[in-house]
Design a protein around this motif. Structure first.
Motif, PDB file in Angstrom:
ATOM      1  N   ALA A  73       0.801  -1.230   0.000  1.00  0.00           N
ATOM      2  CA  ALA A  73       0.000   0.000   0.000  1.00  0.00           C
ATOM      3  C   ALA A  73       0.835   1.282   0.000  1.00  0.00           C
ATOM      4  CB  ALA A  73      -0.984   0.021   1.170  1.00  0.00           C
ATOM      5  N   SER A  74       2.109   1.182  -0.372  1.00  0.00           N
ATOM      6  CA  SER A  74       2.931   2.398  -0.435  1.00  0.00           C
ATOM      7  C   SER A  74       2.727   3.133  -1.760  1.00  0.00           C
ATOM      8  CB  SER A  74       4.410   2.049  -0.252  1.00  0.00           C
ATOM      9  OG  SER A  74       4.803   1.084  -1.204  1.00  0.00           O
ATOM     10  N   GLY A  75       2.157   2.424  -2.750  1.00  0.00           N
ATOM     11  CA  GLY A  75       1.853   3.077  -4.025  1.00  0.00           C
ATOM     12  C   GLY A  75       2.693   2.584  -5.197  1.00  0.00           C
ATOM     13  N   LYS A  76       3.242   1.373  -5.103  1.00  0.00           N
ATOM     14  CA  LYS A  76       4.091   0.835  -6.185  1.00  0.00           C
ATOM     15  C   LYS A  76       3.296   0.662  -7.481  1.00  0.00           C
ATOM     16  CE  LYS A  76       5.042  -2.803  -3.744  1.00  0.00           C
ATOM     17  NZ  LYS A  76       4.364  -2.393  -2.485  1.00  0.00           N
ATOM     18  N   THR A  77       2.135  -0.016  -7.342  1.00  0.00           N
ATOM     19  CA  THR A  77       1.337  -0.281  -8.544  1.00  0.00           C
ATOM     20  C   THR A  77       0.825   1.034  -9.132  1.00  0.00           C
ATOM     21  OG1 THR A  77       0.724  -2.349  -7.491  1.00  0.00           O
ATOM     22  CG2 THR A  77      -0.531  -1.730  -9.434  1.00  0.00           C
ATOM     23  N   SER A  78       0.424   1.950  -8.267  1.00  0.00           N
ATOM     24  CA  SER A  78      -0.058   3.256  -8.759  1.00  0.00           C
ATOM     25  C   SER A  78       1.063   3.988  -9.479  1.00  0.00           C
ATOM     26  CB  SER A  78      -0.548   4.116  -7.598  1.00  0.00           C
ATOM     27  OG  SER A  78      -1.396   3.404  -6.767  1.00  0.00           O
ATOM     28  N   ASN A 202       6.653   8.464  -1.523  1.00  0.00           N
ATOM     29  CA  ASN A 202       5.394   8.711  -2.224  1.00  0.00           C
ATOM     30  C   ASN A 202       4.353   9.354  -1.297  1.00  0.00           C
ATOM     31  OD1 ASN A 202       3.600   8.552  -4.412  1.00  0.00           O
ATOM     32  ND2 ASN A 202       2.821   6.560  -3.741  1.00  0.00           N
ATOM     33  N   LYS A 203       3.243   9.739  -1.868  1.00  0.00           N
ATOM     34  CA  LYS A 203       2.090  10.324  -1.151  1.00  0.00           C
ATOM     35  C   LYS A 203       2.483  11.620  -0.441  1.00  0.00           C
ATOM     36  CE  LYS A 203       0.044   5.757  -0.367  1.00  0.00           C
ATOM     37  NZ  LYS A 203      -0.862   4.946   0.398  1.00  0.00           N
ATOM     38  N   ASP A 205       1.499  14.335  -1.134  1.00  0.00           N
ATOM     39  CA  ASP A 205       0.321  15.212  -1.095  1.00  0.00           C
ATOM     40  C   ASP A 205      -0.449  15.089   0.216  1.00  0.00           C
ATOM     41  OD1 ASP A 205      -2.210  13.128  -1.948  1.00  0.00           O
ATOM     42  OD2 ASP A 205      -0.189  12.523  -2.436  1.00  0.00           O
ATOM     43  N   SER A 276       4.375  12.525  -5.580  1.00  0.00           N
ATOM     44  CA  SER A 276       3.028  11.996  -5.377  1.00  0.00           C
ATOM     45  C   SER A 276       2.463  11.473  -6.690  1.00  0.00           C
ATOM     46  CB  SER A 276       2.142  13.108  -4.826  1.00  0.00           C
ATOM     47  OG  SER A 276       0.802  12.859  -5.109  1.00  0.00           O
ATOM     48  N   VAL A 277       1.940  10.252  -6.638  1.00  0.00           N
ATOM     49  CA  VAL A 277       1.264   9.694  -7.814  1.00  0.00           C
ATOM     50  C   VAL A 277       0.009  10.513  -8.074  1.00  0.00           C
ATOM     51  CG1 VAL A 277       0.058   7.662  -8.716  1.00  0.00           C
ATOM     52  CG2 VAL A 277       2.130   7.366  -7.358  1.00  0.00           C
ATOM     53  N   GLU A 278      -0.643  10.867  -6.981  1.00  0.00           N
ATOM     54  CA  GLU A 278      -1.898  11.624  -7.065  1.00  0.00           C
ATOM     55  C   GLU A 278      -1.704  12.918  -7.855  1.00  0.00           C
ATOM     56  OE1 GLU A 278      -5.645  10.802  -4.789  1.00  0.00           O
ATOM     57  OE2 GLU A 278      -4.032   9.704  -5.683  1.00  0.00           O
TER      58      GLU A 278
HETATM   59  N1  LIG Z   1      -2.901  10.296  -1.437  1.00  0.00           N
HETATM   60  C1  LIG Z   1      -2.216   9.463  -2.204  1.00  0.00           C
HETATM   61  N2  LIG Z   1      -2.598   8.183  -2.320  1.00  0.00           N
HETATM   62  C2  LIG Z   1      -1.880   7.349  -3.116  1.00  0.00           C
HETATM   63  C3  LIG Z   1      -0.740   7.817  -3.809  1.00  0.00           C
HETATM   64  N3  LIG Z   1      -0.218   6.776  -4.495  1.00  0.00           N
HETATM   65  C4  LIG Z   1      -1.007   5.708  -4.244  1.00  0.00           C
HETATM   66  N4  LIG Z   1      -2.003   6.044  -3.428  1.00  0.00           N
HETATM   67  C5  LIG Z   1      -3.065   5.180  -2.914  1.00  0.00           C
HETATM   68  O1  LIG Z   1      -2.465   4.205  -2.063  1.00  0.00           O
HETATM   69  C6  LIG Z   1      -3.177   2.987  -2.157  1.00  0.00           C
HETATM   70  C7  LIG Z   1      -2.231   1.830  -2.389  1.00  0.00           C
HETATM   71  O2  LIG Z   1      -1.658   1.985  -3.646  1.00  0.00           O
HETATM   72  P1  LIG Z   1      -1.053   0.748  -4.456  1.00  0.00           P
HETATM   73  O3  LIG Z   1      -0.474   1.292  -5.717  1.00  0.00           O
HETATM   74  O4  LIG Z   1      -2.051  -0.349  -4.600  1.00  0.00           O
HETATM   75  O5  LIG Z   1       0.097   0.288  -3.464  1.00  0.00           O
HETATM   76  P2  LIG Z   1       1.034  -1.018  -3.551  1.00  0.00           P
HETATM   77  O6  LIG Z   1       0.473  -2.024  -2.634  1.00  0.00           O
HETATM   78  O7  LIG Z   1       2.363  -0.546  -3.087  1.00  0.00           O
HETATM   79  O8  LIG Z   1       1.053  -1.469  -4.968  1.00  0.00           O
HETATM   80  C8  LIG Z   1      -4.221   3.151  -3.274  1.00  0.00           C
HETATM   81  O9  LIG Z   1      -5.470   3.393  -2.697  1.00  0.00           O
HETATM   82  C9  LIG Z   1      -3.724   4.382  -4.013  1.00  0.00           C
HETATM   83  O10 LIG Z   1      -4.791   5.096  -4.573  1.00  0.00           O
HETATM   84  C10 LIG Z   1      -0.355   9.202  -3.668  1.00  0.00           C
HETATM   85  O11 LIG Z   1       0.627   9.698  -4.223  1.00  0.00           O
HETATM   86  N5  LIG Z   1      -1.130   9.959  -2.849  1.00  0.00           N
END
Ligand SMILES: Nc1nc2c(ncn2[C@@H]2O[C@H](COP(=O)(O)OP(=O)(O)O)[C@@H](O)[C@H]2O)c(=O)[nH]1
Ligand SMILES: [Mg+2]
Length: 294
Positions: A73-78, A202-203, A205, A276-278
């Motif tokens: 949930a750190s945002g790798k896939t995003s 990441n994140k 924002d 930030s991916v967002e």
């Molecule tokens: N606020 C915010 N949320 C983010 C960001 N990048 C990812 N997320 C959210 O974090 C959650 C987990 O992201 P995901 O890509 O599935 O994480 P993974 O488990 O590392 O692959 C999702 O709900 C995304 O929408 C960001 O830059 N800012």
């Protein structure tokens, strides 16, 4: 008295090499069918052969790859999917890897390290450099998948993605410790090039997000503690007097605080970046670093 001189023998005026000259001239201007066919074949087949050699070496398997690692949930896939569609870039046409979690991406060739010494007018700089982004699962039980991939020769760099809120610094530091240890051992076993790691905070924002410099400091403090406790554990279990602890010690030997900078001594270059991916910041933020690894 006869004043006319005897006419010279015409056979004596012809140079002895004339038949050879004639035969060369004859074969150039009126070649035999065999020579003609061979020449045509060489002219047409050489470019095809060269094209095959050059492009065969660019098969998808050997594309330079960047590994996305980090806690769940750190945002790798995003982050990976944010590279998928970007204005001004060629569309992603193919998914070359067998695994569903990789994505073929591009950066402008002009920012690649190998283009450093090219002229600004070199048309090849207008092209794009291809690479793969490879997503990995962040769950604790599946981390071995990422760790075994790190040592692969196609891996040009590792991107460790973390949540800038850093709610549980211990969990993040533990995974990062394992990644650093794997990079260190692969850097010391292959002495060709230093290993590159980018810590993507990441994140940024989010309201609770910490700046990258603060995250770096917190992680360094946590890794310092972990390094001492882990080395003690190893010494207790494997105190066979043969120095087995050396393999598990992060960085160059010696006590004291751990710093990411000190990893350069063991062939691991580390950079911290926030984004930030967002807000769609990662492509611009990561491209120069990716280019420096290509
Ligand atoms: N606020 C915010 N949320 C983010 C960001 N990048 C990812 N997320 C959210 O974090 C959650 C987990 O992201 P995901 O890509 O599935 O994480 P993974 O488990 O590392 O692959 C999702 O709900 C995304 O929408 C960001 O830059 N800012
Ligand atoms: Mg994911």
């Amino acid at each position: 008295m006869d004043s006319t001189l005897p006419s010279p023998n015409p056979a004596l005026l012809v140079p002895p090499s004339m038949p050879l000259y004639d035969s060369i001239r004859g074969s150039i201007f009126a070649p035999s069918p065999t020579v003609l066919i061979t020449t045509i074949l060489v002219i047409f087949l050489t470019p095809i052969f060269l094209h095959f050699i050059v492009f065969h070496s660019r098969s998808p398997i050997s594309l330079p790859t960047f590994l996305l690692v980090g806690p769940a949930a750190s945002g790798k896939t995003s982050l990976m999917t944010s590279f998928e569609s970007e204005p001004g870039q060629p569309p992603v046409e193919t998914r070359t890897s067998q695994t569903p979690h990789s994505l073929e991406c591009f950066v402008p060739a002009s920012i690649a390290r190998t283009s450093e010494y090219r002229s600004a007018h070199d048309p090849s700089l207008k092209a794009h450099k291809r690479f793969l982004l490879l997503d990995t699962p962040g769950h604790g039980k599946l981390r071995h998948i990422a760790l075994t991939r790190i040592s692969s020769t196609t891996i040009r760099g590792v991107i460790f993605v973390l949540d800038s809120s850093l709610t549980d610094v211990r969990v993040v530091a533990e995974y990062l410790y394992d990644v650093l240890l794997t990079l260190q051992s692969s850097a010391t076993s292959t002495t060709t090039q230093s290993k590159k790691l980018l810590v993507a905070c990441n994140k940024s924002d989010a309201f609770t997000a910490l700046p990258p410099s603060k995250i770096q400091k917190l992680l360094e403090d946590e890794i310092t503690k972990m390094r001492v406790s882990r080395s003690k554990g190893i010494l207790d279990v494997e105190d066979d007097g043969e120095g087995n602890d050396e393999k598990e010690w992060l960085g160059e030997g010696g006590e004291g605080p751990f710093t990411f900078q000190s990893m350069e001594e063991v062939g691991v270059e580390i950079e911290f970046k926030g984004g930030s991916v967002e807000n769609g910041e990662w492509r611009n933020c990561l491209s120069p670093w990716i280019g420096s690894c290509l």
